[in-house]
Scaffold this active site. Structure first.
Site, PDB file in Angstrom:
ATOM      1  NE  ARG A   1     127.156  66.294  36.324  1.00  0.00           N
ATOM      2  CZ  ARG A   1     127.204  65.118  36.748  1.00  0.00           C
ATOM      3  NH1 ARG A   1     127.268  64.882  37.934  1.00  0.00           N
ATOM      4  NH2 ARG A   1     126.924  63.979  36.153  1.00  0.00           N
TER       5      ARG A   1
ATOM      6  NE  ARG B   1     122.245  57.518  32.473  1.00  0.00           N
ATOM      7  CZ  ARG B   1     123.241  57.667  33.382  1.00  0.00           C
ATOM      8  NH1 ARG B   1     123.330  56.926  34.572  1.00  0.00           N
ATOM      9  NH2 ARG B   1     123.850  58.810  33.222  1.00  0.00           N
TER      10      ARG B   1
ATOM     11  CE  LYS C   1     130.054  63.538  31.494  1.00  0.00           C
ATOM     12  NZ  LYS C   1     128.684  63.177  32.122  1.00  0.00           N
TER      13      LYS C   1
ATOM     14  CB  THR D   1     134.337  60.233  38.173  1.00  0.00           C
ATOM     15  OG1 THR D   1     133.894  61.036  36.875  1.00  0.00           O
ATOM     16  CG2 THR D   1     133.578  59.053  38.560  1.00  0.00           C
TER      17      THR D   1
END
Length: 477
Positions: A32, A73, A217, A275
């Site tokens: 990834r 972010r 996702k 995760t």
């Protein structure tokens, strides 16, 4: 080795050719590349390096470009890490030229207009929480409720707040162009909430004449609500539990994980659980017992793949972490039949009253393959394929024996690196019948001996993708 595929995030800890090679040997199936970090030149260099190492080792390793999407972010902090202390008041600023040296930069200009006094802002997957005290045109003052260290570029979440940005951003499309230029054809869409986002990305690539694979996702409440429609459009899904655990009540995450996996398995759509799977190995040589149990349960739930994030990107022990993930997978895979008996998916399709009119030819063939496997314990299931559909339909049942899949398209072979128990082979042949070529490959690799029983799936029209409609039981010559 392990039938459950391992997705590894590549970063500073794992970018060298030697570490990449060791990770591939240890069980990495998918690399990834997270486009949220790094420059375009760095991404190109990384993709080329991964491909070169995989080619040198003779391994099929898929490359997954993870698009940033509309995630809010934190910007680059002046002090790394910045420690947020409980009870103190901090300032979040959207002004890149702010003269406030202690303010925390945020890359989303609309933040002050989206929050009001009392709004809780979650940072770093919810590990840090601040409550808004006041807002101005470009700043938000907030009191720290849960403190701790904050690093640059960590995520900021506003559960329940509608963001005025699309899941596929112009920056994402520029990233797609980089991936396509480098021969990558598998991309994630982050923070999507509707199937239309998948079609937007697919049509963008089609305009360049390229067919891509899209991993959706699942990390927003809207995506959970629309999971059936998303599964109908996506080529695979990733249950991204970090942001998901902020967007929905954290106690609901395990149930949502199980429901999404079962729905994906039923359709033969590969599913990645992601995760914090072995998060403690970012700093430690061994995981916690709870993390090992989490990985094992994700596999038993029906995950095709499990993902490592910081553990391999920035962790101290990237190779050891992959080895540990592979060891956990092998251990629980060997116990799957004992722990679960008949496949949960078989029960759904065969025993719980599903409307038989919903069953397709693919369903019937794949179910019969599994029934034959239970009865005969063959050495392998062999699946010549043009589209990858036949091995994926069989893989969803998580069979005990390996599925050897023979593909004429390198990209089809690479995408099968996401499917449980599938070993993809790229076969250069134009022959109408692949039997001799397949048996030669298996024999040359020392994978079977004369007299071994194998199950071979076939199609009445071998040159037509998705035409598998029969199976044969053969003794290896």
């Amino acid at each position: 080795m392990n039938k459950t595929k391992i997705v590894c995030t590549i970063g500073p800890s794992s970018s060298s050719p030697q570490v990449l090679a060791d990770m591939i040997r240890s069980g990495m199936n998918v690399a990834r590349v997270n486009f949220s970090h790094g420059t375009s030149d760095e991404h190109r260099k990384m993709i080329r390096s991964i491909r070169a190492v995989a080619t040198r080792l003779g391994r099929t390793v898929a490359i997954l470009v993870d698009l940033p999407g509309p995630k809010i972010r934190i910007g680059r902090l002046r002090l790394e890490p910045t420690i947020l202390k409980r009870g103190e008041t901090i300032t979040l600023t959207t002004d890149p030229a702010s003269s406030n040296l202690t303010a925390i930069p945020v890359d989303y200009p609309d933040l002050p207009s989206l929050v009001t006094e009392g709004t809780t802002i979650y940072l770093n997957d919810g590990f840090l929480q601040v409550k808004v005290v006041r807002t101005s045109e470009q700043e938000v003052d907030a009191k720290v409720v849960i403190g701790g260290p904050l690093l640059s570029h960590k995520g900021l979440n506003l559960p329940g707040v509608a963001l005025s940005i699309a899941a596929v951003t112009p920056e994402d499309l520029a990233h797609v162009d980089i991936g396509l230029d480098e021969g990558v054809d598998t991309f994630t869409i982050s923070f999507l909430e509707r199937p239309e986002d998948i079609r937007i990305l697919r049509e963008y690539a089609q305009k360049r004449g390229i067919k891509i694979h899209i991993v959706a996702k699942i990390e927003r409440a809207g995506a959970v609500r629309e999971i059936d429609a998303i599964l109908a459009e996506a080529d695979a899904i990733m249950i991204a539990r970090g942001d998901l655990g902020v967007q929905i009540p954290i106690e609901d995450v395990p149930g949502v994980q199980k429901q999404c996996i079962l729905k994906a398995n039923r359709l033969g759509v590969p599913v990645i659980t992601a995760t914090q799977m072995l998060e403690s190995m970012t700093e430690n040589i061994l995981p916690t017992r709870a993390e090992v149990t989490d990985v094992a349960n994700a596999i038993l739930d029906g995950s095709d793949a499990v993902m490592l994030s910081a553990e391999t990107a920035t962790g101290r022990y990237p190779v050891e972490t992959v080895r540990m993930m592979a060891k956990i997978a092998r251990s629980i895979e060997a116990q799957r039949t004992m722990l679960k008996g008949r496949s949960q998916l078989e029960e759904v399709l065969l025993l719980t009253g599903i409307n038989r009119r919903e069953l397709t030819v693919d369903d019937v063939v794949s179910l019969n393959v599994i029934q034959a496997m239970h009865a005969l314990s063959p050495r392998y299931i062999l699946t010549p394929t043009r589209s990858g559909r036949a091995p994926r339909r069989i893989s969803r049942f998580k069979p005990d024996c390996w599925i050897l899949s023979f593909c004429r398209d390198q990209k089809v072979a690479e995408f099968l690196a996401f499917s449980y128990g599938v070993v993809p082979f790229f076969v250069k042949t134009d022959e109408a019948s692949w039997h001799d070529r397949i048996f030669d490959l298996i024999s040359d690799a020392g994978l079977a001996k004369t007299g071994d029983l194998v199950i071979l799936t076939e199609g009445s029209e071998p040159d037509l993708a998705g035409a598998t409609n029969s199976l044969r039981i053969i003794k290896f010559p």
